[in-house]
Design a protein around this motif. Structure first.
Motif: not given
Length: 193
Positions: A101-127
């Motif tokens: 951190q701080p890290i952007g969605r694209i960098e997270v996806e490059e590391i994981r190798g998969v789309a991460s939008t929904s996971v990021l949203r869930t982690l935000q919802d759980w604060e």
């Protein structure tokens, strides 16, 4: 009322951790030093009496929580709140954010190798994560970081309590530029097998 009773009442009534400064607001006779003394006395009292709960420090705050050895008994009740169960994808994403951190969605996806939008949203919802700024790149992408709830969820006082990056998977460690290969150096041949 004694400082211990006032601090205990405030902690008992709160659903979130309270800092020593917040606890000191409970009474004009309290200050941060007296609150810390009261917290130490409560911990000692609960240990001596063998109570099923304890005062835990979570991040900068304190909270009365059930001791881990009593959790199996509480799991039988639907009325006892449970922390969210994190999927493997959520844990991977959370680990990447915590260490990079701080890290952007694209960098997270490059590391994981998969789309991460929904996971990021869930982690935000759980604060557990939050938007902490914007990047300098094209479109000024959102940057993510962990929250105090992240520290609470994993019972950490600070990010310094995380395992050292060198003890983890290579994917979490920032890539260092490689030194140019010496063309005269001999190449290793695969072992015959």
């Amino acid at each position: 009322m004694s400082p211990e009773q006032i601090v205990e009442a405030a902690l008992f009534a709160s659903q979130t951790p309270l800092t020593a400064r917040e606890l000191a607001r409970a009474d004009d006779a309290l200050d941060v030093r007296r609150v810390r003394e009261a917290l130490a006395a409560l911990r000692e009292h609960y240990d001596t009496d063998g109570r099923a709960f304890q005062v835990y420090q979570l991040g900068d705050g304190f909270q009365i929580l059930t001791r881990p050895e009593f959790v199996p008994y509480l799991e039988r009740f639907d009325s006892v709140p449970r922390p969210p169960t994190l999927s493997r994808a959520a844990l991977e994403t959370l680990a990447i954010i915590a260490y990079r951190q701080p890290i952007g969605r694209i960098e997270v996806e490059e590391i994981r190798g998969v789309a991460s939008t929904s996971v990021l949203r869930t982690l935000q919802d759980w604060e557990l994560i939050e938007i902490v700024g914007r990047g300098e790149g094209l479109g000024r992408p959102l940057l993510y970081g962990t929250t105090p709830r992240f520290l609470d969820h994993f019972a950490l006082q600070s990010l310094d309590d995380l395992p050292a990056p060198e003890d983890l998977s290579v994917a979490l460690v920032r890539a260092e530029p490689e030194a140019p290969a010496d063309e005269a150096a001999p190449r290793e041949e695969p072992a015959a097998g």
